[in-house]
Design a protein around this motif. Structure first.
Motif, mmCIF file in Angstrom:
data_model
loop_
_atom_site.group_PDB
_atom_site.id
_atom_site.type_symbol
_atom_site.label_atom_id
_atom_site.label_comp_id
_atom_site.label_asym_id
_atom_site.label_seq_id
_atom_site.Cartn_x
_atom_site.Cartn_y
_atom_site.Cartn_z
ATOM 1 N N ASP A 1 -13.885 63.169 -4.526
ATOM 2 C CA ASP A 1 -12.600 62.845 -5.137
ATOM 3 C C ASP A 1 -12.466 63.735 -6.363
ATOM 4 N N PRO A 2 -11.270 63.853 -6.915
ATOM 5 C CA PRO A 2 -11.170 64.549 -8.199
ATOM 6 C C PRO A 2 -12.035 63.818 -9.238
ATOM 7 N N GLY A 3 -13.018 64.510 -9.771
ATOM 8 C CA GLY A 3 -13.850 63.935 -10.818
ATOM 9 C C GLY A 3 -15.022 63.103 -10.344
ATOM 10 N N ARG A 4 -15.224 62.955 -9.028
ATOM 11 C CA ARG A 4 -16.336 62.129 -8.556
ATOM 12 C C ARG A 4 -16.806 62.615 -7.192
ATOM 13 N N ILE A 5 -18.121 62.676 -7.042
ATOM 14 C CA ILE A 5 -18.725 62.950 -5.742
ATOM 15 C C ILE A 5 -19.723 61.842 -5.465
ATOM 16 N N ARG A 6 -19.647 61.293 -4.273
ATOM 17 C CA ARG A 6 -20.551 60.209 -3.868
ATOM 18 C C ARG A 6 -21.358 60.667 -2.656
ATOM 19 N N PHE A 7 -22.655 60.407 -2.723
ATOM 20 C CA PHE A 7 -23.556 60.691 -1.622
ATOM 21 C C PHE A 7 -24.072 59.364 -1.078
ATOM 22 N N GLU A 8 -24.071 59.223 0.222
ATOM 23 C CA GLU A 8 -24.692 58.069 0.864
ATOM 24 C C GLU A 8 -25.690 58.599 1.880
ATOM 25 N N VAL A 9 -26.914 58.096 1.819
ATOM 26 C CA VAL A 9 -27.935 58.456 2.795
ATOM 27 C C VAL A 9 -28.306 57.178 3.530
ATOM 28 N N HIS A 10 -28.046 57.185 4.841
ATOM 29 C CA HIS A 10 -28.291 56.018 5.691
ATOM 30 C C HIS A 10 -29.507 56.298 6.572
ATOM 31 N N ASP A 11 -30.431 55.334 6.610
ATOM 32 C CA ASP A 11 -31.583 55.462 7.504
ATOM 33 C C ASP A 11 -31.781 54.149 8.245
ATOM 34 N N PRO A 12 -32.527 54.174 9.369
ATOM 35 C CA PRO A 12 -32.691 52.969 10.172
ATOM 36 C C PRO A 12 -33.696 51.966 9.607
ATOM 37 N N ASN A 13 -34.398 52.319 8.525
ATOM 38 C CA ASN A 13 -35.370 51.430 7.883
ATOM 39 C C ASN A 13 -36.477 51.025 8.855
ATOM 40 N N THR A 14 -36.956 51.995 9.607
ATOM 41 C CA THR A 14 -38.032 51.790 10.568
ATOM 42 C C THR A 14 -39.362 52.075 9.894
ATOM 43 N N SER A 15 -40.366 51.292 10.225
ATOM 44 C CA SER A 15 -41.711 51.562 9.727
ATOM 45 C C SER A 15 -42.271 52.762 10.477
ATOM 46 N N VAL A 16 -42.627 53.808 9.755
ATOM 47 C CA VAL A 16 -43.152 55.027 10.364
ATOM 48 C C VAL A 16 -44.637 55.128 10.012
ATOM 49 N N PRO A 17 -45.520 55.058 11.011
ATOM 50 C CA PRO A 17 -46.956 55.125 10.735
ATOM 51 C C PRO A 17 -47.329 56.394 9.975
ATOM 52 N N GLY A 18 -48.125 56.229 8.930
ATOM 53 C CA GLY A 18 -48.601 57.363 8.148
ATOM 54 C C GLY A 18 -47.600 57.936 7.162
ATOM 55 N N ALA A 19 -46.399 57.372 7.094
ATOM 56 C CA ALA A 19 -45.377 57.870 6.155
ATOM 57 C C ALA A 19 -45.323 56.954 4.941
ATOM 58 N N TYR A 20 -45.392 57.538 3.777
ATOM 59 C CA TYR A 20 -45.371 56.757 2.544
ATOM 60 C C TYR A 20 -44.247 57.251 1.649
ATOM 61 N N PRO A 21 -43.394 56.346 1.172
ATOM 62 C CA PRO A 21 -42.294 56.753 0.296
ATOM 63 C C PRO A 21 -42.812 57.417 -0.981
ATOM 64 N N ASP A 22 -42.056 58.362 -1.467
ATOM 65 C CA ASP A 22 -42.365 59.022 -2.734
ATOM 66 C C ASP A 22 -41.959 58.067 -3.847
ATOM 67 N N PRO A 23 -42.915 57.620 -4.659
ATOM 68 C CA PRO A 23 -42.564 56.663 -5.719
ATOM 69 C C PRO A 23 -41.603 57.238 -6.760
ATOM 70 N N ASP A 24 -41.500 58.559 -6.843
ATOM 71 C CA ASP A 24 -40.612 59.182 -7.820
ATOM 72 C C ASP A 24 -39.199 59.431 -7.291
ATOM 73 N N ALA A 25 -38.980 59.281 -5.992
ATOM 74 C CA ALA A 25 -37.690 59.631 -5.402
ATOM 75 C C ALA A 25 -36.539 58.883 -6.067
ATOM 76 N N HIS A 26 -36.685 57.602 -6.232
ATOM 77 C CA HIS A 26 -35.583 56.808 -6.784
ATOM 78 C C HIS A 26 -35.454 56.986 -8.295
ATOM 79 N N ARG A 27 -36.552 57.242 -8.954
ATOM 80 C CA ARG A 27 -36.492 57.543 -10.386
ATOM 81 C C ARG A 27 -35.734 58.845 -10.609
ATOM 82 N N ILE A 28 -36.012 59.848 -9.786
ATOM 83 C CA ILE A 28 -35.332 61.141 -9.903
ATOM 84 C C ILE A 28 -33.839 60.985 -9.626
ATOM 85 N N ALA A 29 -33.517 60.328 -8.523
ATOM 86 C CA ALA A 29 -32.108 60.170 -8.149
ATOM 87 C C ALA A 29 -31.340 59.370 -9.193
ATOM 88 N N SER A 30 -31.912 58.280 -9.664
ATOM 89 C CA SER A 30 -31.184 57.451 -10.637
ATOM 90 C C SER A 30 -31.050 58.147 -11.984
#
Length: 122
Positions: free
Chosen positions: A65-94
């Motif tokens: 929009d004029p003056g605003r950009i919004r990003f949405e990232v949608h995932d299926p929230n599936t448990s993936v063996p051996g995959a671990y979330p980056d604890p810094d991802a949400h700190r960086i984004a926020s």
């Protein structure tokens, strides 16, 4: 409002594809915020990879929009063996976003972030 929707397979290369796509959009609508957009999308897409199985996709919606950009990232929230979330991802984004949040969806999970520029109305 301009809306851009992309689906990505759960591969590391998808992060760079999403970042490249977003850089082009943000360069037109809010050039001063390109680096913030890149950091946000890189963090959220990387985190979404940890919750997306091999036969599923990550969806990214970018709204400008004029003056605003919004990003949405949608995932299926599936448990993936051996995959671990980056604890810094949400700190960086926020830290880089003007507004940031998440919620469960009917199909999984969604993180969103907004960048505001001149003329924005949060």
């Amino acid at each position: 409002m301009a809306t851009f929707m992309q689906d990505y397979p759960p591969l590391l290369g998808s992060i760079e594809m999403a970042v490249s796509h977003v850089r082009k959009i943000v360069a037109v609508h809010q050039p001063a915020r390109v680096d913030d957009a890149e950091a946000i999308v890189r963090a959220l897409m990387g985190d979404a990879l940890t919750r997306t199985g091999p036969n599923e996709n990550i969806s990214m919606i970018t709204m400008a929009d004029p003056g605003r950009i919004r990003f949405e990232v949608h995932d299926p929230n599936t448990s993936v063996p051996g995959a671990y979330p980056d604890p810094d991802a949400h700190r960086i984004a926020s830290a880089r976003a003007d507004r940031y949040g998440s919620r469960r969806t009917r199909d999984g999970h969604m993180y969103w972030a907004e960048l505001h520029g001149q003329g924005a109305h949060p």
